[in-house]
Write a protein that holds these residues in place. Structure first.
Motif, PDB file in Angstrom:
ATOM      1  N   ALA A 202       0.816  -1.220   0.000  1.00 32.85           N
ATOM      2  CA  ALA A 202       0.000   0.000   0.000  1.00 32.85           C
ATOM      3  C   ALA A 202       0.849   1.268   0.000  1.00 32.85           C
ATOM      4  O   ALA A 202       0.566   2.223  -0.735  1.00 32.85           O
ATOM      5  CB  ALA A 202      -0.939  -0.016   1.206  1.00 32.85           C
ATOM      6  N   GLU A 203       1.921   1.282   0.836  1.00 35.30           N
ATOM      7  CA  GLU A 203       2.740   2.502   0.894  1.00 35.30           C
ATOM      8  C   GLU A 203       3.461   2.766  -0.423  1.00 35.30           C
ATOM      9  O   GLU A 203       3.630   3.906  -0.850  1.00 35.30           O
ATOM     10  CB  GLU A 203       3.742   2.424   2.056  1.00 35.30           C
ATOM     11  CG  GLU A 203       4.721   1.260   2.002  1.00 35.30           C
ATOM     12  CD  GLU A 203       4.170   0.014   2.666  1.00 35.30           C
ATOM     13  OE1 GLU A 203       4.988  -0.891   2.947  1.00 35.30           O
ATOM     14  OE2 GLU A 203       2.942  -0.061   2.912  1.00 35.30           O
ATOM     15  N   ARG A 204       3.875   1.684  -1.084  1.00 34.26           N
ATOM     16  CA  ARG A 204       4.535   1.854  -2.381  1.00 34.26           C
ATOM     17  C   ARG A 204       3.535   2.324  -3.437  1.00 34.26           C
ATOM     18  O   ARG A 204       3.865   3.136  -4.300  1.00 34.26           O
ATOM     19  CB  ARG A 204       5.158   0.517  -2.800  1.00 34.26           C
ATOM     20  CG  ARG A 204       5.868   0.533  -4.152  1.00 34.26           C
ATOM     21  CD  ARG A 204       7.167   1.318  -4.078  1.00 34.26           C
ATOM     22  NE  ARG A 204       7.832   1.381  -5.365  1.00 34.26           N
ATOM     23  CZ  ARG A 204       8.637   0.436  -5.849  1.00 34.26           C
ATOM     24  NH1 ARG A 204       8.860  -0.678  -5.133  1.00 34.26           N
ATOM     25  NH2 ARG A 204       9.217   0.584  -7.017  1.00 34.26           N
ATOM     26  N   VAL A 205       2.311   1.810  -3.355  1.00 32.31           N
ATOM     27  CA  VAL A 205       1.270   2.230  -4.296  1.00 32.31           C
ATOM     28  C   VAL A 205       1.019   3.726  -4.177  1.00 32.31           C
ATOM     29  O   VAL A 205       0.905   4.440  -5.174  1.00 32.31           O
ATOM     30  CB  VAL A 205      -0.037   1.443  -4.048  1.00 32.31           C
ATOM     31  CG1 VAL A 205      -1.212   2.093  -4.765  1.00 32.31           C
ATOM     32  CG2 VAL A 205       0.126   0.009  -4.517  1.00 32.31           C
ATOM     33  N   GLU A 206       0.961   4.204  -2.921  1.00 30.53           N
ATOM     34  CA  GLU A 206       0.717   5.630  -2.714  1.00 30.53           C
ATOM     35  C   GLU A 206       1.836   6.462  -3.315  1.00 30.53           C
ATOM     36  O   GLU A 206       1.592   7.493  -3.964  1.00 30.53           O
ATOM     37  CB  GLU A 206       0.586   5.920  -1.214  1.00 30.53           C
ATOM     38  CG  GLU A 206       0.090   7.313  -0.880  1.00 30.53           C
ATOM     39  CD  GLU A 206      -1.280   7.600  -1.460  1.00 30.53           C
ATOM     40  OE1 GLU A 206      -1.521   8.775  -1.821  1.00 30.53           O
ATOM     41  OE2 GLU A 206      -2.102   6.662  -1.568  1.00 30.53           O
ATOM     42  N   ALA A 207       3.071   6.010  -3.118  1.00 30.36           N
ATOM     43  CA  ALA A 207       4.217   6.728  -3.684  1.00 30.36           C
ATOM     44  C   ALA A 207       4.177   6.702  -5.206  1.00 30.36           C
ATOM     45  O   ALA A 207       4.471   7.703  -5.872  1.00 30.36           O
ATOM     46  CB  ALA A 207       5.518   6.109  -3.168  1.00 30.36           C
ATOM     47  N   ARG A 208       3.825   5.559  -5.775  1.00 30.42           N
ATOM     48  CA  ARG A 208       3.746   5.439  -7.232  1.00 30.42           C
ATOM     49  C   ARG A 208       2.631   6.310  -7.797  1.00 30.42           C
ATOM     50  O   ARG A 208       2.773   6.898  -8.866  1.00 30.42           O
ATOM     51  CB  ARG A 208       3.503   3.977  -7.615  1.00 30.42           C
ATOM     52  CG  ARG A 208       4.613   3.021  -7.257  1.00 30.42           C
ATOM     53  CD  ARG A 208       5.761   3.083  -8.222  1.00 30.42           C
ATOM     54  NE  ARG A 208       5.394   2.606  -9.541  1.00 30.42           N
ATOM     55  CZ  ARG A 208       6.235   2.537 -10.571  1.00 30.42           C
ATOM     56  NH1 ARG A 208       7.477   2.915 -10.412  1.00 30.42           N
ATOM     57  NH2 ARG A 208       5.840   2.096 -11.735  1.00 30.42           N
ATOM     58  N   LYS A 209       1.504   6.392  -7.078  1.00 31.14           N
ATOM     59  CA  LYS A 209       0.405   7.234  -7.547  1.00 31.14           C
ATOM     60  C   LYS A 209       0.820   8.703  -7.585  1.00 31.14           C
ATOM     61  O   LYS A 209       0.503   9.431  -8.524  1.00 31.14           O
ATOM     62  CB  LYS A 209      -0.807   7.044  -6.636  1.00 31.14           C
ATOM     63  CG  LYS A 209      -1.528   5.720  -6.849  1.00 31.14           C
ATOM     64  CD  LYS A 209      -2.521   5.425  -5.745  1.00 31.14           C
ATOM     65  CE  LYS A 209      -3.677   6.392  -5.735  1.00 31.14           C
ATOM     66  NZ  LYS A 209      -4.675   6.008  -4.702  1.00 31.14           N
ATOM     67  N   ILE A 210       1.554   9.112  -6.543  1.00 33.80           N
ATOM     68  CA  ILE A 210       2.041  10.494  -6.512  1.00 33.80           C
ATOM     69  C   ILE A 210       3.017  10.735  -7.660  1.00 33.80           C
ATOM     70  O   ILE A 210       2.971  11.766  -8.338  1.00 33.80           O
ATOM     71  CB  ILE A 210       2.709  10.793  -5.150  1.00 33.80           C
ATOM     72  CG1 ILE A 210       1.661  10.746  -4.032  1.00 33.80           C
ATOM     73  CG2 ILE A 210       3.424  12.134  -5.175  1.00 33.80           C
ATOM     74  CD1 ILE A 210       2.245  10.841  -2.636  1.00 33.80           C
ATOM     75  N   GLU A 211       3.893   9.758  -7.879  1.00 34.30           N
ATOM     76  CA  GLU A 211       4.872   9.869  -8.963  1.00 34.30           C
ATOM     77  C   GLU A 211       4.168   9.942 -10.325  1.00 34.30           C
ATOM     78  O   GLU A 211       4.544  10.745 -11.182  1.00 34.30           O
ATOM     79  CB  GLU A 211       5.810   8.663  -8.908  1.00 34.30           C
ATOM     80  CG  GLU A 211       6.921   8.682  -9.940  1.00 34.30           C
ATOM     81  CD  GLU A 211       7.806   7.454  -9.844  1.00 34.30           C
ATOM     82  OE1 GLU A 211       8.239   6.969 -10.904  1.00 34.30           O
ATOM     83  OE2 GLU A 211       8.032   6.978  -8.717  1.00 34.30           O
ATOM     84  N   GLU A 212       3.148   9.108 -10.502  1.00 36.95           N
ATOM     85  CA  GLU A 212       2.411   9.099 -11.759  1.00 36.95           C
ATOM     86  C   GLU A 212       1.659  10.410 -11.965  1.00 36.95           C
ATOM     87  O   GLU A 212       1.610  10.956 -13.070  1.00 36.95           O
ATOM     88  CB  GLU A 212       1.421   7.927 -11.771  1.00 36.95           C
ATOM     89  CG  GLU A 212       0.636   7.766 -13.061  1.00 36.95           C
ATOM     90  CD  GLU A 212       1.499   7.365 -14.240  1.00 36.95           C
ATOM     91  OE1 GLU A 212       1.023   7.476 -15.381  1.00 36.95           O
ATOM     92  OE2 GLU A 212       2.659   6.940 -14.015  1.00 36.95           O
TER      93      GLU A 212
END
Length: 691
Positions: free
Chosen positions: A148-158
């Motif tokens: 979940a934490e990586r997903v949040e970071a990836r969403k911000i990056e995207e």
């Protein structure tokens, strides 16, 4: 037709491979030793390693097919897979799978969504998961499931990537328009509005302030595509857009330095509390007629002195130094901001104070007739200039007078009877007598003293119409010598005091070998250029090493605590030792402080080095290429000759062939200046004439 997944695809098998970040469907015509010959949907043949095939090969068709029939089959599968992909929500799949496993095969994921999936279902699912880069990572043959934490970071990056692409799409044309305004004077036309304006403004100003910012650099390269390479492109675009005024001092942005007093507003409570605590400690001052000598415009007065002759013939000197270290909140947010400012800057367009003006130019400043906390150095000096004793004490003083260099110089020259300095004539002359002894002793010990006066750079007018004049400095050599020798004595004396008590201080060191013949007072430009080459830059370190250029065994800056953070630290260290018997910081703690402090001193120092030179170059540009300037040759080689313009205090280089046959250091010439670019720090000699 075999509809199940195929592990080793052969002729007649429908396969997919990645090309252009998208899955492409193809038909296997032939397989040989791990190599596949494929026919794509566009009827193009190609060869591909079987390792590149996506892990959902199938179905397999038997029998012979024409190329058109194959293309029709591929088109049918392609359409079916696209249709089914549109119905799949990979985020729901992530919710089901997250926390169960870290990675799994496509078949495992298909079983979560479908009861009896066929190859097209599985391929459609693979397409959807590959596209969902924020939640899954395709690592053939499996898919990794991001936590979940990586997903949040990836969403911000995207999101940032999408915003960046939109910004570039909308901003490139405006960047071109700004550059046309800079180079051709074209009007900007319609300007960006709203959020787009703010984002473009952020990129331009961010690039100007920090060219090494990686995040901004990525966007900048895309926005500035098609524009020429120019180290000051961001500044020029900012000026074209009127985000900053003409002649904007970008060095302040690079250092993050606000020359106004606005930075201090958030610390109003800290400042008030500090003043209350210091005021509560006030007491009657010692009875000495301290005087300060500064420029007429100086408001941050941080040193004064009183000198008399003792009965034994020695000089009895008391040097009063402003004491902001008293009750200073080291380690607080306020202190960290003052440390980040590191030093005051003095520029033709105005000064920037290290401390809030309320403190630096008022509350702690040694203003005449005002009660002020002070660190007083009681120094005894022998008639030959030898330091006999130095004892610091924390006390309170009330200066008798704030004198100016000009008035003191008049008294030294035998006049000045109508100036405030006249009342302190005996003390001024005795102080000068001591200064002459001290400088002679330093030269004898190998000091390399550069005697040159910086001219006054005076600005008039506003904005693009500003005019630069260079004027001769005030002729006050003797009064400046008096003050400078007092300060050198104080800084070297406190270094000795600390060494004897094993108290760590910050030192300015220059521990290099200097040829004996370089000792002396140098005023000719070619001599200065020659001797300066033998001196490396002074270092700031917590070790008491010699300062060869000054000619002392140790030099701990302590006389300007209102203007320089190292001096504030040293005053605090001495103060703590006097009050508590121990220093405030150990040597190791001072060493830990140095990287940040030194980097800030360097950053702010660049403002002081480069900005006055900018104004000087603008002065030459405004004067044009018809003016002849007095020059002295300082250095020459086969290709270039360097000259000094003594009055303007600037070095200029010209091509050797412009100087004739005989060129030698010390030669007096006149030169005309041609190409001058103040922003690029470029100035060239156009013509040379012998005097």
């Amino acid at each position: 037709m075999t509809s199940s997944l195929v592990r080793f695809p052969g002729p007649g098998c429908v396969v997919e491979f990645m090309h252009g970040n998208k899955a492409q469907v193809a038909w296997v015509l032939e397989e040989q030793s791990g190599k596949l010959r494929l026919l794509t949907m566009s009827k193009r043949e190609m060869k591909l390693a079987s390792a590149r095939i996506l892990p959902w090969a199938g179905p397999t068709y038997s029998g012979e097919r024409s190329r058109q029939q194959i293309a029709d089959i591929l088109e049918e599968h392609h359409a079916r897979r696209d249709s089914r992909e549109a119905e799949i929500n990979p985020l729901e799949l992530w919710d089901l799978a997250q926390g169960e496993v870290e990675k799994a095969s496509i078949e495992w994921f298909a079983e979560l969504l479908f009861s009896n999936p066929d190859v097209d279902d599985i391929a459609a699912l693979g397409h959807a998961m590959i596209a969902c880069k924020t939640h899954f990572r395709f690592s053939p043959p499996d898919f990794e499931i991001y936590p979940a934490e990586r997903v949040e970071a990836r969403k911000i990056e995207e999101q940032k990537r999408e915003e960046r692409e939109l910004l570039v799409t909308q901003g490139q044309d405006f960047f071109l328009a700004l550059w046309d305004n800079v180079t051709k004077g074209k009007a900007l036309g319609k300007e960006p509005e709203g959020e787009l304006r703010e984002r473009l403004k952020h990129v331009i100003l961010g690039r100007m302030a920090d060219p090494d910012n990686h995040e901004i650099e990525q966007v900048w390269k895309l926005l500035a595509k098609g524009l020429p390479e120019d180290q000051h492109m961001a500044l020029k675009l900012a000026q074209a857009w009127k985000l900053v005024p003409p002649h904007h001092n970008f060095w302040l942005d690079r250092a993050g330095y606000d020359t106004s007093d606005n930075w201090a507003a958030p610390f109003a409570t800290d400042i008030a509390t500090l003043q209350e605590r210091v005021t509560a400690l006030g007491r009657e001052p010692e009875a000495n007629n301290y005087i300060s000598i500064d420029s007429a415009t100086t408001r941050d007065i941080d040193d004064a002195f009183h000198v008399s002759r003792a009965d034994d013939g020695n000089y009895d000197l008391r040097i009063a130094i402003a004491c902001p270290a008293l009750e200073w909140p080291f380690g607080s947010a306020f202190d960290k901001e003052v440390m980040r400012r590191a030093t005051s800057v003095y520029l033709p367009e105005g000064n920037g104070n290290m401390m809030p003006e309320e403190l630096g130019t008022d509350f702690y400043s040694l203003k005449a007739e005002e009660l002020r906390p002070s660190m007083v150095l009681r120094v005894s000096v022998a008639p030959d200039g030898e330091l006999l004793a130095c004892e610091p004490e924390i006390t309170w003083v009330r200066l008798a007078a704030n004198l100016t260099y000009i008035d003191c110089e008049a008294v030294i020259e035998g006049g000045g009877d109508n100036t405030p300095a006249a009342a302190y004539k005996d003390q001024i002359l005795l102080g000068l007598e001591l200064a002459d002894i001290l400088i002679a002793r330093r030269v004898k010990r190998g000091a390399v003293i550069i005697d040159r006066d910086d001219p006054k750079v005076v600005l008039s007018g506003e904005g693009a119409d500003v005019k630069v004049d260079i004027k001769d400095p005030d002729p006050v050599p003797r009064s400046m010598l008096l003050v400078s020798e007092m300060m050198i004595l104080a800084n070297s004396a406190v270094s000795l005091w600390a060494r004897q008590r094993e108290v760590a201080l910050l030192h300015r060191t220059q521990d290099v070998a200097v040829p004996k013949e370089y000792a002396g007072i140098w005023s000719e430009p070619h001599d200065i250029a020659r001797v300066v080459k033998s001196l490396s830059s002074a270092l700031l370190e917590p070790l008491p090493k010699p300062h060869r250029g000054i000619g002392v065994d140790g030099y701990s800056p302590i006389t300007s605590p209102l203007r320089r953070y190292p001096d504030l630290v040293n005053v605090a260290q001495v103060l703590h030792m006097l009050h508590n018997g121990t220093p405030r910081w150990t040597k190791d703690e001072l060493i830990a402080m140095l990287p940040l402090l030194s980097s800030r001193l360097d950053a702010v120092g660049q403002i002081q080095r480069f900005r006055p030179r900018y104004w000087k170059l603008l002065h030459f540009k405004q004067q044009g290429d018809k003016v002849w300037w007095d020059a002295v040759v300082t250095e020459d080689n086969d290709l270039f000759v360097t000259v000094s313009l003594p009055r303007e205090q600037i070095f200029v280089r010209g091509r050797r062939k412009s100087f004739g046959d005989k060129v030698y250091p010390g030669q007096h010439l006149q030169v005309r200046i041609g190409k001058v670019h103040p922003l690029e720090n470029e100035i060239q000699i156009l013509d040379v004439m012998e005097e």
